[in-house]
Design an enzyme around this catalytic site. Sequence first.
Site, short mmCIF file in Angstrom:
data_model
loop_
_atom_site.label_atom_id
_atom_site.label_comp_id
_atom_site.label_asym_id
_atom_site.label_seq_id
_atom_site.Cartn_x
_atom_site.Cartn_y
_atom_site.Cartn_z
N ARG A 192 0.82 -1.21 0.00
CA ARG A 192 0.00 0.00 0.00
C ARG A 192 0.85 1.26 0.00
NH1 ARG A 192 -2.11 -3.59 -1.26
NH2 ARG A 192 -3.99 -4.62 -0.53
N SER A 271 -11.47 -0.21 2.90
CA SER A 271 -10.65 -0.49 4.09
C SER A 271 -10.07 0.81 4.64
CB SER A 271 -9.52 -1.46 3.74
OG SER A 271 -10.03 -2.68 3.27
N GLU A 375 -5.57 4.16 5.93
CA GLU A 375 -5.22 4.00 4.52
C GLU A 375 -5.61 5.22 3.70
OE1 GLU A 375 -6.12 0.86 0.89
OE2 GLU A 375 -5.94 0.12 2.93
#
Length: 383
Positions: A192, A271, A375
């Site tokens: 990520r 998420s 995130e």
Amino acid sequence: MRTRRDVPADRSGRSRVSRHPGLSVPSRTLEPVQELHDAPLAPLTTFRLGGPATRLLTATTDAEVIAAVREADDTGTPLLLIGGGSNLVIGDKGFDGTALHIATRGFRLDGTTLELAAGEIWTDAVARTVEAGLAGVECLAGIPGSAGATPIQNVGAYGQEVSATITEVTAYDRRSGETVALSNADCAFSYRHSRFKAEPERYVVLRVRFELENADGLSAPLRYAETARALGVEAGDRVPLTAARETVLRLRAGKGMVLDPEDHDTWSAGSFFTNPILTDEEFAAFRSRVAGRLGAAVEPPAFPAGEGRVKTSAAWLIDKAGFTKGYGTGPARISTKHTLALTNRGEATTEDLLALAREVVAGVHEAFGVTLVNEPVTVGVAL
């Protein structure tokens, strides 16, 4: 990394934007498709949250994108780039500067090589690759947002990450004033994360190139156990491309991870927290905390994440810390379908969302000694 063409300096000594075939870049001016002032940004995000921008531009060509960025840089105006808005948390006070909505379109397929414009809708592009019989991104179906965001976050789900198929990213380098081509290695992908995320003020993604696989209508080998189980096969098997995509869409929808304006469980960023990656020592301490709280027989999720590192599940941590599906009484709550998604139930503010996120972070840390990291990118606010 390479530039598209050597760029002579102008009289000020500054390099002009490199020009490559088919890209005509105005030096200082922009004729935007749309220009608004005191413009609401909430409708451009999947959370449907955030205050207004002083100025909002919408650009539909690379030239317009570059000109808008150059204008902001030349005048010292703060700049916020918006693609699909699926990874943004914008403060209630909004953004004091220029917000640039990148709405470029382009889907070009040459054999197994795919090039997407940054503003191309990602899930639509995945559907078209499946229709073309090409494997490599089929398990990334249903992820909201635009193609240009995929290398920034190194988007991944259900056993696939874009870093496995991206071969080149064309970007505007705000530091040099050039259009540059970054190879996969140049992008410095990790979980990520990428060079673009590490240097958010430097690069503006314009196009992304992927190398896919012609596997005679079959998917790439399935790497995610849940997907394989849902398809009745073993991990590592291939299945028909359409079956892989449809199964992932069904799994995502069951978790509220496919956008639906009528379903508040999808008024989210998907998420909200990344899966923590711990050193072996940190994981050992974490296991001890788990045993003390849940019993010695309980083993936390553990996945190899490189030498001396272990990845565990943020969703598991949240649930075991007592934050169950649907948790919350206010206008921002945990999704009723998935503990990893924080949602706007329709009347929330960004501060409502952040209060919930902070509560979850504090609760998980108190229970297990692990700090969750958000995130989505925050704008004008912080967790």
